[in-house]
Write an enzyme that holds these catalytic residues in place. Structure first.
Site, PDB file in Angstrom:
ATOM      1  CB  ILE A 123       9.202  -4.124   2.884  1.00 25.35           C
ATOM      2  CG1 ILE A 123      10.132  -4.956   3.767  1.00 25.35           C
ATOM      3  CG2 ILE A 123       8.186  -5.014   2.158  1.00 25.35           C
ATOM      4  CD1 ILE A 123      10.848  -6.099   3.105  1.00 25.35           C
ATOM      5  CB  CYS A 170      -2.542   0.986  -1.109  1.00 27.92           C
ATOM      6  SG  CYS A 170      -1.003   0.238  -0.661  1.00 27.92           S
ATOM      7  NE  ARG A 184      -1.172  -4.352  -3.323  1.00 29.16           N
ATOM      8  CZ  ARG A 184      -0.432  -5.409  -3.561  1.00 29.16           C
ATOM      9  NH1 ARG A 184      -0.417  -6.409  -2.721  1.00 29.16           N
ATOM     10  NH2 ARG A 184       0.303  -5.462  -4.654  1.00 29.16           N
ATOM     11  NE  ARG A 220      -7.585  -3.436   5.730  1.00 33.11           N
ATOM     12  CZ  ARG A 220      -6.615  -3.359   4.842  1.00 33.11           C
ATOM     13  NH1 ARG A 220      -6.113  -2.195   4.518  1.00 33.11           N
ATOM     14  NH2 ARG A 220      -6.131  -4.446   4.270  1.00 33.11           N
ATOM     15  NE  ARG A 280       1.182  -3.504  -0.288  1.00 33.41           N
ATOM     16  CZ  ARG A 280       0.505  -3.899   0.780  1.00 33.41           C
ATOM     17  NH1 ARG A 280      -0.277  -3.069   1.408  1.00 33.41           N
ATOM     18  NH2 ARG A 280       0.616  -5.131   1.226  1.00 33.41           N
ATOM     19  N   PRO A 281       2.878  -3.067  -6.690  1.00 35.13           N
ATOM     20  CG  PRO A 281       4.810  -3.396  -7.945  1.00 35.13           C
ATOM     21  CD  PRO A 281       4.303  -2.750  -6.679  1.00 35.13           C
ATOM     22  CB  ILE A 282      -0.177  -7.683  -8.545  1.00 33.37           C
ATOM     23  CG1 ILE A 282      -0.985  -7.130  -9.728  1.00 33.37           C
ATOM     24  CG2 ILE A 282      -0.779  -7.248  -7.241  1.00 33.37           C
ATOM     25  CD1 ILE A 282      -2.332  -7.830  -9.898  1.00 33.37           C
ATOM     26  CG  ASP A 283       5.750  -6.603 -10.998  1.00 30.50           C
ATOM     27  OD1 ASP A 283       5.325  -6.449  -9.836  1.00 30.50           O
ATOM     28  OD2 ASP A 283       6.962  -6.509 -11.284  1.00 30.50           O
ATOM     29  CG  LEU A 284       7.271  -9.732  -8.505  1.00 29.31           C
ATOM     30  CD1 LEU A 284       7.894  -9.647  -7.123  1.00 29.31           C
ATOM     31  CD2 LEU A 284       8.359 -10.034  -9.540  1.00 29.31           C
ATOM     32  CE  LYS A 299      -4.095  -7.726   8.158  1.00 33.63           C
ATOM     33  NZ  LYS A 299      -3.837  -7.794   6.711  1.00 33.63           N
ATOM     34  CG  ASN A 300      -0.946 -10.482   7.033  1.00 27.96           C
ATOM     35  OD1 ASN A 300      -2.016  -9.924   6.819  1.00 27.96           O
ATOM     36  ND2 ASN A 300       0.199  -9.821   7.161  1.00 27.96           N
ATOM     37  CG  ASP A 355       2.980  -5.918   8.389  1.00 26.21           C
ATOM     38  OD1 ASP A 355       3.140  -5.005   7.568  1.00 26.21           O
ATOM     39  OD2 ASP A 355       2.355  -6.963   8.128  1.00 26.21           O
TER      40      ASP A 355
END
Ligand code: UD1
Length: 426
Positions: A329, A118, A94, A399, A123-127, A24-25, A307
């Protein structure tokens, strides 16, 4: 509403063969990468899981045409018709933010809903955003949406403060069409990132250092179509390995990449299970009567995957002694603990550590899944819990796992999917 019902027993070893689906990933960024060209991309070994259909819905909204034939996907975006990823889709998955880099690179603009919190942490997306800014993108935040614009992306040197899988994928995709050279430092080295880079190279991208911490990408003016095979899902495979060890079974896993799973295999062997490589792409797991406790610390690849943490926690409830899992993580990634307690486990959480005292017999109960891997852990627990276990909110499981109940049934588990209507008739 669908649920999973399991009739469990501590004495029902799973036996037989199971074929592992595509990752999936790996497929999600590969589908997002199709935005970088007008030509057709053919992906083979795609898993038919809900997240794939979610990203395909998003891609259709952006202008993609696609068809699925068995486990093969053909997708093409001749013209980008829209450049917005809606809150509904980003909230459902996400990984929808993976369209940000490719949309900016090909279309010069993108509007993507900010993911927000979530179940497994903030889980930011700043990077992602800092990196794209260095490539020349401008961002504004309006009504919960990030509006991004860039006339032409330009190569830059970007060092991630922290290893990020999605961040590395977004940046490497954007850099393929940027002007000049981009150097990415402290890249995530997960096999799924490598699988994406291999696809991009087949499309015509110039990337050096694939699979390493530093990657150099020389921007090209355009990319083309290709055929690409999605790697096997190392987390699905790991989940079945734990199922074999936990039930003291004997399972052959076909179509796997053992070289992507070395830490998981090492930890299983330490617990007492026998894990053998049979040929290039098959693993055999045989559970042992005695399960040994051990400590686990999650970390970026090639470390122990976050995971797989929830699934190992179930195994540790059956170990003779105390085990400690440290989750480094994600914050709040112990939500499955409360459900495991309801089945009879003895687990205490202190900050980023879960202390699991074994061995405790588990007894079936009605449970609710909170996220994808938490659901997998409840399925595993249900297999060895005495009596009936019901797992609500099964959509989390769907999912990322393709027909998990069919695969487990084939191995001898008593498991079925039920709808609320059927449940009411009981
Ligand atoms: C991916 C996987 C997910 C896996 C995770 C870690 C996909 C679709 N999902 O998620 O299954 O659990 O890697 O292996 O591939 N972070 C920031 N700022 C950012 C980005 C990330 O602080 O801009 C932090 C996160 O909060 C987290 C850590 O970095 O603490 C790692 O996250 P990341 O590797 O980005 O995870 P995802 O790509 O979202």
């Amino acid at each position: 509403m669908e649920k999973i019902r399991i009739l469990g027993s501590p004495d029902r070893p799973l036996r037989g063969q199971v074929t592992i689906s595509g990752a999936k990933n790996a497929v999600l960024p590969a589908i997002a990468a199709s935005l970088l060209t007008q030509d057709e991309i053919h992906l083979t070994n795609i898993p038919l899981v809900k997240d794939v259909f979610t990203i395909l819905t998003l891609m259709s909204e952006l202008g993609a045409e696609y068809k699925i034939n068995g486990n093969c996907l053909t997708i093409a975006i001749r013209n980008v018709l829209c450049h917005e990823a809606s809150y509904q889709l980003v909230r459902a998955m996400r990984a929808s933010i993976l369209v940000l880099g490719p949309l900016l690179a090909r279309h010069g603009k993108a509007v993507v809903a900010l993911p927000g919190g979530c179940a497994i942490g903030s889980r930011p997306i700043d990077l992602h955003l800092h990196g794209l800014e260095k490539l020349g993108a401008n961002f504004t935040l309006e009504h919960g949406y990030i509006k991004a614009e860039a006339k032409k992306l330009r190569g830059a040197v970007i060092e991630f403060d922290k290893k990020t899988v999605g961040g590395t994928e977004n940046l490497v995709m954007a850099a393929t069409l940027a002007q000049g050279e981009t150097i990415l430092k402290n890249c995530a080295q997960e096999p799924e990132v490598t699988n994406l880079c291999e696809l991009l190279i087949k499309m015509g991208a110039k990337i050096d250092g694939v699979g390493e911490e530093i990657m150099r990408i020389k921007g090209v003016s355009e990319l083309g179509g290709t055929i690409h095979d999605i790697i096997p899902d190392r987390i699905e495979a790991g989940t079945f390995l734990v199922a074999g060890a936990l039930t003291k079974g004997d399972i052959y896993l076909n179509r796997v990449r053992p070289d992507h799973m070395t830490t998981t295999i090492e930890k299983l062997r330490y617990s007492g299970a026998k894990v053998e490589e049979i040929g290039r792409d098959c693993l055999r797991v045989q559970g042992s009567e005695e399960i040994k406790p051990q400590d686990i610390i999650t970390s970026p690849y090639p470390g122990f995957p976050t995971d797989m943490q929830a699934q190992f926690m179930v195994l540790m409830t059956q170990a003779n002694g105390t085990s400690i899992i440290t989750e480094t993580i994600f914050d709040r990634r112990f939500l499955h603990v409360n459900e495991l307690l309801r089945l009879g486990a003895n687990i205490e959480v202190h900050g980023d550590k879960a202390i699991i005292k074994g061995k405790t017999p588990l007894s079936g109960a009605e449970t609710t899944a909170t996220d994808l891997r938490a659901s997998a852990c409840l399925v595993l627990a249900g297999l060895i819990a005495k009596g009936e276990t019901i797992i609500n909110d099964v959509e989390h499981l769907d999912r990322g796992y393709e027909r998990i109940e069919d695969k487990l049934k084939q191995l001898g588990a008593s498991i079925e999917r039920i709808t609320t209507e059927k449940e009411e008739k009981r």
